[in-house]
Design an enzyme around this catalytic site. Structure first.
Site, short mmCIF file in Angstrom:
data_model
loop_
_atom_site.label_atom_id
_atom_site.label_comp_id
_atom_site.label_asym_id
_atom_site.label_seq_id
_atom_site.Cartn_x
_atom_site.Cartn_y
_atom_site.Cartn_z
N ASP A 169 0.84 -1.21 0.00
CA ASP A 169 0.00 0.00 0.00
C ASP A 169 0.87 1.25 0.00
OD1 ASP A 169 -2.38 1.42 -0.06
OD2 ASP A 169 -2.63 1.41 2.12
N LYS A 171 1.90 4.61 -1.25
CA LYS A 171 1.29 5.73 -1.98
C LYS A 171 1.73 6.99 -1.24
CE LYS A 171 -2.80 4.84 0.71
NZ LYS A 171 -4.21 4.72 0.86
N ASN A 174 1.07 7.57 2.44
CA ASN A 174 1.71 6.72 3.43
C ASN A 174 3.21 6.98 3.53
OD1 ASN A 174 -0.62 5.47 4.16
ND2 ASN A 174 -0.36 3.71 2.81
N ASP A 187 2.63 3.39 7.84
CA ASP A 187 1.38 2.68 7.59
C ASP A 187 1.57 1.29 7.02
OD1 ASP A 187 -1.19 3.48 8.22
OD2 ASP A 187 -0.97 5.30 7.02
N THR A 204 -4.76 1.03 -2.63
CA THR A 204 -5.61 2.05 -3.25
C THR A 204 -5.59 1.83 -4.75
OG1 THR A 204 -4.81 3.48 -1.52
CG2 THR A 204 -5.98 4.54 -3.30
#
Ligand code: ATP
Ligand code: MG
Length: 309
Positions: A169, A171, A174, A187, A204
């Site tokens: 994840d 992105k 984060n 995260d 996402t």
């Protein structure tokens, strides 16, 4: 840009940060849990400073560990919210994974503790906040800044993958920046620690690798794909497969419908790196170690990893 700290500068550490004293996760039996409790941290160990921000599950405050004076970010998570969203297992996994990682580009989770209503995470303080906000403000990054972040991420992911951790994840939301502008991956809520191929759909949508969109087994190479997406977004300000409709984004991802706008500020070498990461066959994506050797990275990345221009 640095957030002003309401706390005085920290004095030299009188004892090693937290490493020798980190309480481990409570073991499953109450008896051993009690034994462990003696070494546990509590709220009384910290002076609480300004409110930093709020997430889905709780609030983040600047805090100072009283004995060492060390400034940290204290994340306060409400147990009620964890219950409401059945998030216990998720949080436990996040804690277990992040606690085991110690790399300059991974946000440290120094310790954790809880009381009757809250769980507290003692985190490294990232004074410059979210990379996302900096990107939105500047619209896009220079090649130097983008390459520095991609090299930091690749280095951190080499480390994570060696520990069998796939983040899944990554992105801009984060990614945090410390006082020196060094990138920190935060995260780990969607991360997994495993050798086997996985099949859970997560992340996402703009950052999803095609094998995840198609619900196929996936492995470490999903993070390499994400580096391609991020590199594009850092340079152009938007992720490459963005579309009005989520379905269209997913379609563009599986087709690898990659187009480079004709903007003069992005070099052919940068596009070459992106094209070698956004490859449908995950086994053919450029490896993390080869990202670090790519001419665009070698030419542009700041070896100190800090970016404060
Ligand atoms: P989510 O609940 O989906 O994780 P979030 O990332 O916004 O959302 P938190 O992680 O709780 O929520 O963080 C809340 C705010 O505090 C965010 O603005 C985040 O950038 C900031 N923050 C979190 N951890 C730190 C940290 N270690 N140092 C500095 N700022 C932080
Ligand atoms: Mg967060």
């Amino acid at each position: 840009m640095a957030r002003p700290s309401p706390l005085p500068p920290r004095p030299p550490l009188s004892r090693p940060l937290f490493s020798s004293q980190i309480p481990s996760l409570p073991p499953p039996t109450p008896q051993t849990e009690k034994k462990q409790k003696k070494e546990e941290w509590s709220l009384a160990d910290f002076e609480i400073g300004k409110f930093i921000g709020e997430g889905k599950f709780g609030k983040v405050y600047l805090a100072r560990e009283k004995q060492s004076g060390y400034v940290v970010a204290l994340k306060v998570i409400f147990k009620k919210k964890l219950e409401k969203y059945r998030f216990h297992a998720h949080l436990r996994r996040e804690i277990e994974i992040q606690h085991g990682l110690n790399h300059p580009n991974v946000l440290r989770l120094f310790a954790w503790f809880h009381d009757a209503t809250r769980v507290f995470l003692v985190l490294e303080f990232a004074a410059r906040g979210e990379l996302y906000k900096v990107l939105r403000k500047l619209h896009h990054f220079s090649e130097k800044r983008a390459a520095t972040y991609i090299a930091s991420l690749a280095g951190a992911l080499v480390y994570c993958h060696e520990k069998h951790v796939i983040h899944r994840d990554i992105k801009p939301e984060n990614l945090l920046l410390d006082i020196e502008g060094r990138l920190k991956i935060a995260d780990f809520g969607w991360a997994v620690q495993s050798n086997a191929k996985r099949k859970t759909m997560c992340g996402t949508i703009d950052y999803l690798a095609p094998e995840m969109v198609e619900n196929k087994a996936h492995d470490y190479a999903v993070d390499n794909w994400t580096l391609g997406i991020l590199c594009y977004e850092f340079l152009y300000g938007i992720p490459p497969f963005e579309a009005e409709d989520q379905k269209d984004t997913l379609n563009r991802i599986v087709k690898v419908d990659l187009k480079f706008p004709s903007t003069p500020h992005v070099s052919a070498e940068a596009k070459d790196l992106i094209s070698k990461l956004l490859v449908k066959d995950s086994s053919k994506r450029l490896s993390l170690k080869n990202i670090l050797k790519h001419p665009w990275i070698v030419k542009n990345a700041d070896p100190t990893g800090s970016c404060c221009e």
